[in-house]
Design an enzyme around this catalytic site. Structure first.
Site, PDB file in Angstrom:
ATOM      1  N   THR A   6       0.832  -1.217   0.000  1.00  0.00           N
ATOM      2  CA  THR A   6       0.000   0.000   0.000  1.00  0.00           C
ATOM      3  C   THR A   6       0.862   1.260   0.000  1.00  0.00           C
ATOM      4  O   THR A   6       2.066   1.216   0.248  1.00  0.00           O
ATOM      5  CB  THR A   6      -0.936   0.014   1.217  1.00  0.00           C
ATOM      6  OG1 THR A   6      -0.140  -0.009   2.410  1.00  0.00           O
ATOM      7  CG2 THR A   6      -1.859  -1.190   1.211  1.00  0.00           C
ATOM      8  N   ASP A   7       0.196   2.384  -0.278  1.00  0.00           N
ATOM      9  CA  ASP A   7       0.913   3.665  -0.322  1.00  0.00           C
ATOM     10  C   ASP A   7       0.181   4.718   0.495  1.00  0.00           C
ATOM     11  O   ASP A   7      -0.788   4.427   1.198  1.00  0.00           O
ATOM     12  CB  ASP A   7       1.142   4.099  -1.785  1.00  0.00           C
ATOM     13  CG  ASP A   7      -0.157   4.392  -2.531  1.00  0.00           C
ATOM     14  OD1 ASP A   7      -1.206   4.568  -1.892  1.00  0.00           O
ATOM     15  OD2 ASP A   7      -0.109   4.462  -3.775  1.00  0.00           O
ATOM     16  N   LEU A   8       0.653   5.944   0.380  1.00  0.00           N
ATOM     17  CA  LEU A   8       0.094   7.094   1.111  1.00  0.00           C
ATOM     18  C   LEU A   8      -1.408   7.265   0.884  1.00  0.00           C
ATOM     19  O   LEU A   8      -2.123   7.770   1.750  1.00  0.00           O
ATOM     20  CB  LEU A   8       0.831   8.333   0.585  1.00  0.00           C
ATOM     21  CG  LEU A   8       0.535   9.698   1.134  1.00  0.00           C
ATOM     22  CD1 LEU A   8       1.332   9.922   2.406  1.00  0.00           C
ATOM     23  CD2 LEU A   8       0.906  10.779   0.116  1.00  0.00           C
ATOM     24  N   GLY A  21      -3.495   4.985   0.816  1.00  0.00           N
ATOM     25  CA  GLY A  21      -4.231   3.922   1.488  1.00  0.00           C
ATOM     26  C   GLY A  21      -4.643   2.804   0.538  1.00  0.00           C
ATOM     27  O   GLY A  21      -5.485   1.975   0.872  1.00  0.00           O
ATOM     28  N   ILE A  22      -4.056   2.799  -0.639  1.00  0.00           N
ATOM     29  CA  ILE A  22      -4.406   1.794  -1.658  1.00  0.00           C
ATOM     30  C   ILE A  22      -3.134   1.119  -2.164  1.00  0.00           C
ATOM     31  O   ILE A  22      -2.027   1.539  -1.819  1.00  0.00           O
ATOM     32  CB  ILE A  22      -5.168   2.449  -2.839  1.00  0.00           C
ATOM     33  CG1 ILE A  22      -4.328   3.566  -3.476  1.00  0.00           C
ATOM     34  CG2 ILE A  22      -6.515   3.000  -2.353  1.00  0.00           C
ATOM     35  CD1 ILE A  22      -4.980   4.248  -4.676  1.00  0.00           C
TER      36      ILE A  22
END
Lengths: 129, 134
Positions: free
Chosen positions: A13-15, A17-18
């Site tokens: 995941t990334d910043l 939230g995905i």
């Protein structure tokens, strides 16, 4: 049609939230490796013989996001198969929802970068996974 | 034209002794982040307001391989821009040789996935603006 399960881990995941967009390319590559392994192709042995698979072209559509802990399925089908290249249609599903789709052109080449005929296991497959 | 340097490290290579294909997506993402920062877009501040950039589509050609310790340069140019979509032409070079090229479509969305107007720093980049800024 080859199916391969993927669970979304924290590291995927990334910043936002995905799932980080480039990670879908890793997911579908894992599915390809699983698929060729099940067809009896040993990529480590191929590499010892100086042959590797390389991605030549990708066209990808990011249709909806995936989030942590989701159970996804990567579906892989052959779109076209030639003697040195093949095009796969790969889709990532959450249930019946397609989140990601890619057309991936693969080539077989020597470690020196010269084109090489695809393994027999792959050449015999056109149209039917 | 925005340029961004990348050196190839061990962790970016694969069994074929070349850069793992998905890592080009990371390289060009770093270049985009550097570019938007340089024109005044603060992605952390956008995130605090509830907005993030997402990649909507990528079309990529892998033209030649990069290897360990290669010094690469990523060239980023605006291909087109509208209120909601930005299309970037990104190329990875080793010297004068283009190794990788991608057309990348970017959008801004709210955390629940709704489209949002792109920041003015980006939409202000019409054809002329793009030439002047980059």
């Amino acid at each position: 049609m080859h199916s391969y399960p993927v669970t979304v881990h924290y590291e995927d995941t990334d910043l936002g939230g995905i799932v980080y967009h480039a990670n879908y390319l890793k997911f579908i590559e894992r599915a390809r490796s699983d698929w060729v392994r099940k067809l009896g192709i040993d990529q480590v042995a191929l590499r010892r013989d100086g042959v590797v698979f390389a991605v030549h072209h990708i066209e990808a559509w990011f249709q909806a996001p995936a989030t942590l802990d989701e159970e996804l399925t990567v579906e892989t089908a052959i779109a076209e198969a030639g003697s040195v290249r093949m095009v796969l249609d790969q889709r990532v599903y959450r249930g019946d929802t397609c989140l990601f789709r890619a057309q991936v052109t693969l080539v077989s080449m020597t470690t020196g970068g010269k084109p090489r005929r695809l393994s027999e296991e792959l050449r015999g497959l056109s149209g039917n996974t | 034209m925005h340029t961004f340097p990348v050196t190839v490290y061990y962790d970016e290579t694969d069994l074929g002794a070349i850069v793992y294909h998905a890592n080009y997506m990371k390289f060009i993402d770093r270049a985009r982040a550097d570019w938007v920062r340089s024109i005044g877009v603060d992605q952390n501040a956008l995130r605090e307001e509830g907005f993030v950039f997402v990649v909507h589509r990528i079309e990529a050609d892998f033209l030649a391989s990069a290897r360990l310790e290669d010094r690469l340069t990523i060239r980023t140019a605006v291909k087109s821009v509208s209120r909601l979509r930005l299309v970037l032409d990104q190329k990875v070079y080793r010297g004068e040789t283009c190794l990788f090229r991608a057309l990348v479509t970017i959008a801004l969305v709210s955390l629940d996935g709704k489209p949002r107007r792109l920041p003015e720093e980006l939409t202000g980049l019409g054809e002329l603006g793009a030439l002047l800024t980059m």
